[in-house]
Design an enzyme around this catalytic site. Structure first.
Site, short mmCIF file in Angstrom:
data_model
loop_
_atom_site.label_atom_id
_atom_site.label_comp_id
_atom_site.label_asym_id
_atom_site.label_seq_id
_atom_site.Cartn_x
_atom_site.Cartn_y
_atom_site.Cartn_z
N GLU A 257 0.88 -1.18 0.00
CA GLU A 257 0.00 0.00 0.00
C GLU A 257 0.91 1.22 0.00
OE1 GLU A 257 -3.26 -0.16 -0.13
OE2 GLU A 257 -3.67 -2.25 0.39
N CYS B 81 -2.35 9.33 1.94
CA CYS B 81 -1.97 8.69 0.68
C CYS B 81 -2.98 9.06 -0.40
CB CYS B 81 -1.87 7.18 0.85
SG CYS B 81 -3.33 6.48 1.61
P1 NAD Z 1 7.93 5.45 4.86
O1 NAD Z 1 8.04 4.69 3.60
O2 NAD Z 1 9.03 6.37 5.23
O3 NAD Z 1 7.77 4.43 6.10
C1 NAD Z 1 6.70 3.52 6.17
C2 NAD Z 1 7.09 2.35 7.06
O4 NAD Z 1 8.04 1.53 6.37
C3 NAD Z 1 7.75 2.75 8.39
O5 NAD Z 1 7.26 1.89 9.39
C4 NAD Z 1 9.22 2.49 8.11
O6 NAD Z 1 9.98 2.22 9.26
C5 NAD Z 1 9.14 1.26 7.22
N1 NAD Z 1 10.29 1.00 6.34
C6 NAD Z 1 10.98 1.91 5.62
N2 NAD Z 1 11.93 1.28 4.87
C7 NAD Z 1 11.82 -0.04 5.14
C8 NAD Z 1 12.53 -1.21 4.70
N3 NAD Z 1 13.53 -1.14 3.81
N4 NAD Z 1 12.14 -2.41 5.17
C9 NAD Z 1 11.11 -2.51 6.05
N5 NAD Z 1 10.43 -1.44 6.52
C10 NAD Z 1 10.77 -0.22 6.07
O7 NAD Z 1 6.53 6.23 4.80
P2 NAD Z 1 5.96 7.37 5.76
O8 NAD Z 1 6.70 8.64 5.53
O9 NAD Z 1 5.80 6.85 7.14
O10 NAD Z 1 4.47 7.51 5.17
C11 NAD Z 1 4.13 8.30 4.06
C12 NAD Z 1 4.04 7.45 2.80
O11 NAD Z 1 3.14 6.36 3.00
C13 NAD Z 1 3.45 8.21 1.63
O12 NAD Z 1 4.17 7.87 0.47
C14 NAD Z 1 2.02 7.72 1.56
O13 NAD Z 1 1.41 7.85 0.30
C15 NAD Z 1 2.18 6.30 1.95
N6 NAD Z 1 0.93 5.73 2.46
C16 NAD Z 1 0.26 4.86 1.66
C17 NAD Z 1 -0.95 4.34 2.09
C18 NAD Z 1 -1.74 3.41 1.22
O14 NAD Z 1 -2.63 2.75 1.74
N7 NAD Z 1 -1.47 3.30 -0.07
C19 NAD Z 1 -1.45 4.68 3.35
C20 NAD Z 1 -0.72 5.56 4.14
C21 NAD Z 1 0.48 6.07 3.68
#
Ligand code: NAD
Length: 510
Positions: free
Chosen positions: A263, A297
């Site tokens: 997602e 998102c």
């Molecule tokens: P992010 O990608 O920085 O982090 C999200 C999560 O992933 C965190 O828990 C982080 O620790 C983890 N993470 C990061 N790299 C990783 C790796 N290599 N392996 C495992 N885990 C890892 O995102 P953010 O800044 O917290 O959130 C914003 C982003 O999330 C935006 O791009 C938004 O569009 C997206 N988002 C998408 C949805 C959806 O349902 N499509 C919902 C909410 C947010």
């Protein structure tokens, strides 16, 4: 007149909320600093999970799965019903904690908890509807059917901007499906995760006999997330976050043939057609583009407006942008709280500079200085009139920037809407039946969500949530999303005395 939170008060308030929600004091000491975007202050320091801790938690979750899968589905639903009750009782406190930790305005913080309650209710009903098919078989005296079985430990990785709802979309379904859950929340929002775990444990205490480790937390950043992603005992990983995160996580899951539910980022558009009800469109655009300070998102990021109504629409949007109240998300009347941190602010400013360089005219977007809060990042939302869909418009910048473009030809507007790497959400404002139907048809929007006369954000849990292309293809919440949390077996039963082979194959031995 904007108001801002007073410095020096949030740590004590967060501690009192966590105490009331049942988080043990012992959980609130350690090396991971938690800051509130409201003031930029550190409000807690909590313990991080190390590699050994992650392995042990996943092991315990696997053991819990082996016991939980044998409990009948409707009985598993009873635990989720109790979870929903506990969430109802905790709604005000947990909603406030979401405001403090993620910066959401009060109604959105409460709305996020309501979404958890809604998915619990949904999952309780689902616990009696995990149905398979009976399928016509070509062989006499045979029966063919499919059965759905619990699959194992479900890993959940979540983003900061929906710090509690994303867990529940996954966990409520996983629990009724007979799975256990290991959750790695965002390192920016671990306090709300500790609170949810405490609420879950209250439900478990009332249920009695829940296997230890049915739901566990891994606290920390990327490293502990990778431990979850790489663990062979976790057959399904639902990962919510940026497309960059999905690019890292997707191939690792594929390498061990685990099932991904990705997602990821969105770059959501709305097309406003000549027949649109502009009163309705302006309200929908305002919420979708400015709500949650542009940190959803599904936030509306691109507005594609027919040239005949462009000036009229902009004349109404500009005052709405100029008058919207930015400030303390807990204060009455505030509609836009802070950006999550300095990096988010820098990203917004970079995008606005790029937009100008690519021919855009920017209105708004400046930082709003909050007296005594140098580390809090409040901004005015930005409207950016663009000559076309340039490179910066095709990127997701997680901030309240709305790029506005003109169109003259409807087919070209649909092409513009689809011409970005992401495919999460979209909408059209029109009273023309042909345009509306075309937009939701096969040759219309290519997104996972396509709406008519409502904005692209604010989905209900009854539908499947997720998107295509660089949004990752995952689906969560309603419809038949539950199937991703189970394994399907096709069973053929021969109740006759002969052994006819399918496709007329003969193989007579002896
Ligand atoms: P992010 O990608 O920085 O982090 C999200 C999560 O992933 C965190 O828990 C982080 O620790 C983890 N993470 C990061 N790299 C990783 C790796 N290599 N392996 C495992 N885990 C890892 O995102 P953010 O800044 O917290 O959130 C914003 C982003 O999330 C935006 O791009 C938004 O569009 C997206 N988002 C998408 C949805 C959806 O349902 N499509 C919902 C909410 C947010």
């Amino acid at each position: 007149m904007s108001t801002f939170p007073r410095p020096g008060t949030l740590a004590a308030e967060a501690r009192a909320l966590l105490d009331r929600l049942g988080v043990p004091a012992a959980a609130l000491s350690g090396s991971l600093s938690v800051r509130s975007p409201l003031t930029g202050e550190t409000i807690a320091s909590i313990a991080e999970t190390d590699a050994a801790g992650a392995t042990a938690a996943i092991g315990q979750a696997h053991e819990a799965f082996l016991a939980w899968r044998a409990i009948p589905g409707p009985r598993r639903g009873e635990l989720v019903r109790l979870l929903g009750e506990e969430l109802r009782a905790s709604k005000a406190d947990l909603g406030r904690l979401v405001t403090i930790e993620a910066g959401k305005i009060t109604s959105e913080g409460l709305g996020e908890v309501q979404e958890m309650i809604d998915i619990c209710d949904y999952a309780v009903g689902l616990s009696r509807q995990l149905q398979g098919l009976t399928i016509a078989t070509e062989r006499p005296d045979h029966r063919m059917m499919e059965t759905w079985h619990p699959i194992g430990v479900v890993g959940v990785i979540s983003a900061f901007n929906f710090p509690v709802a994303v867990w529940s979309w996954n966990a409520a379904l996983a629990f009724v499906c007979g799975d256990s859950v290991v959750w790695k929340p965002s390192e920016k929002t671990p306090l709300t995760a500790l609170a949810v775990q405490a609420i879950f444990e209250k439900a478990c205490a009332r249920f009695g006999g829940v296997p230890a480790g049915l739901s566990t937390l891994l606290i920390g950043g990327k490293a502990v997330g990778e431990a979850l992603v790489d663990d062979k005992r976790v057959p399904v990983v639902s990962a919510t976050g940026s497309t960059a995160m999905g690019r890292a996580v997707g191939p690792r899951l594929a390498a061990r043939f685990a099932r991904p539910i990705l997602e990821l980022g969105g770059n959501n558009a709305a097309i406003v057609c000549p027949s649109a009800d502009l009163d309705l469109a302006v309200r929908a655009i305002a919420f979708a583009a400015m709500g949650t300070a542009g940190q959803r998102c599904t936030t509306l990021r691109r507005l594609i407006v027919h040239e005949s109504i462009y000036d009229a629409l902009l004349a109404r949007l500009k005052p709405a942008y100029a008058s919207v109240k930015v400030g303390d998300p807990g204060a009455e009347g505030t509609l836009i709280g802070p950006l999550v941190d300095a990096a988010a602010f820098a990203g917004m400013q970079r995008a606005l500079e790029a937009a100008k360089a690519q021919g855009g005219t920017v209105t708004g977007g400046a930082r709003v200085t909050a007296e005594g809060l140098p580390e809090a990042y409040y901004v005015r939302p930005a409207l950016v009139e663009m000559p076309g869909q340039t490179e910066v418009v095709k990127e997701e910048t997680f901030a309240p920037i709305l790029y506005v473009m003109r169109y003259s030809d409807f087919d070209a507007a649909i092409a513009l809407q689809n011409d970005v790497p992401q495919g999460l959400s979209s909408s059209i404002f029109t009273n023309d039946l042909r345009e509306a139907e075309r937009f939701v048809s096969v040759t219309g929007s290519d997104c996972g969500i396509a709406n008519v006369n409502i904005g692209p954000s604010g989905a209900e849990i009854g539908g499947a949530f997720g998107g295509e292309k660089e949004t990752g293809g995952g689906r969560e919440a309603g419809s038949d999303s539950w199937k991703a949390y189970m394994r399907r077996a096709t069973n053929t039963v021969n109740y006759g005395r002969t052994l006819p082979l399918a496709q007329g194959v003969t193989f007579d031995v002896g």
